[in-house]
Design an enzyme around this catalytic site. Structure first.
Site, PDB file in Angstrom:
ATOM      1  CG  LEU A 120      -2.117  -0.986   1.112  1.00 26.70           C
ATOM      2  CD1 LEU A 120      -2.944  -0.961   2.381  1.00 26.70           C
ATOM      3  CD2 LEU A 120      -2.998  -0.716  -0.094  1.00 26.70           C
ATOM      4  CB  CYS A 138       1.603   0.000   7.418  1.00 30.12           C
ATOM      5  SG  CYS A 138       2.501   1.548   7.549  1.00 30.12           S
ATOM      6  CG  HIS A 139      -0.908  -3.043   5.871  1.00 23.63           C
ATOM      7  ND1 HIS A 139      -0.495  -1.879   5.277  1.00 23.63           N
ATOM      8  CD2 HIS A 139      -2.176  -2.830   6.281  1.00 23.63           C
ATOM      9  CE1 HIS A 139      -1.486  -1.004   5.309  1.00 23.63           C
ATOM     10  NE2 HIS A 139      -2.501  -1.540   5.910  1.00 23.63           N
ATOM     11  N   GLY A 140       2.668  -5.475   7.996  1.00 23.30           N
ATOM     12  CA  GLY A 140       3.450  -6.651   8.337  1.00 23.30           C
ATOM     13  C   GLY A 140       4.185  -7.340   7.203  1.00 23.30           C
ATOM     14  N   PRO A 153       1.477  -9.235   3.276  1.00 24.42           N
ATOM     15  CG  PRO A 153       0.267  -7.295   3.768  1.00 24.42           C
ATOM     16  CD  PRO A 153       1.263  -8.258   4.351  1.00 24.42           C
TER      17      PRO A 153
END
Length: 174
Positions: A120, A138-140, A153
């Site tokens: 992202l 933020c999202h790993g 992701p």
């Protein structure tokens, strides 16, 4: 004998051609400013490429510079990091790419990549995560020492910018 009658051009014909030519030149002159304004301005052209001096970076350090508004990670990798990146089985990778494909030949110690997570658009943290590469909190997403996605992701490896070595201690990005 066949004769063809050909009319001589009249003054009216000349006026039609002259008016059309004048109108075409006028339309081109009117359109030029609109076409020219679509060119990039001087500030955008100035950011098209940058040169970075690598002589101040020590082994194991990462330098972050800005190019076209994006962070560029320049990592002077240790031999252990290079060996760890090359020991990875390509079948384990989501976006298979060898370490050799991610660096310039003969300059294996220099990894130069755009520091934007491919999930992202966050900026990953260096020397963190499960693979001691980069970690996007933020999202790993976890990237290894070659900037390849290993976990999380993010769908792709960290992107590589166009760059060349001008000298052994100077690179040109862009």
């Amino acid at each position: 004998m066949a004769t063809s009658e050909r009319e001589e051009p009249t003054r009216r014909d000349f006026l039609y051609i002259a008016t059309g030519a004048f109108g075409a030149v006028g339309a081109a002159a009117l359109a030029w400013p609109f076409i020219d304004q679509m060119n990039p301005d001087a500030t955008a052209l100035a950011l098209a490429s940058i040169e970075v001096d690598l002589s101040s970076i020590e082994e194991g350090q990462t330098l972050t510079v800005k190019w076209r508004g994006k962070p560029i990670f320049i990592r002077y990798r240790t031999q252990e990091e290079i060996d760890a990146a090359r020991a990875v089985d390509l079948a384990e990778l989501r976006d298979p790419q060898t370490d050799e494909e991610r660096v310039k030949a003969g300059k294996d110690q220099w990894l130069i990549q755009i520091g934007i997570c491919t999930h992202l658009g966050c900026v990953p943290l260096g020397e963190q995560g499960d693979y001691d590469g980069w970690f996007c909190p933020c999202h790993g997403s976890h990237y290894d020492t070659a900037g390849r996605i290993r976990k999380g992701p993010a769908p792709l490896n960290l992107e590589l910018p166009p760059y060349d070595f001008v000298t052994d201690d100077l690179i040109k990005i862009g």
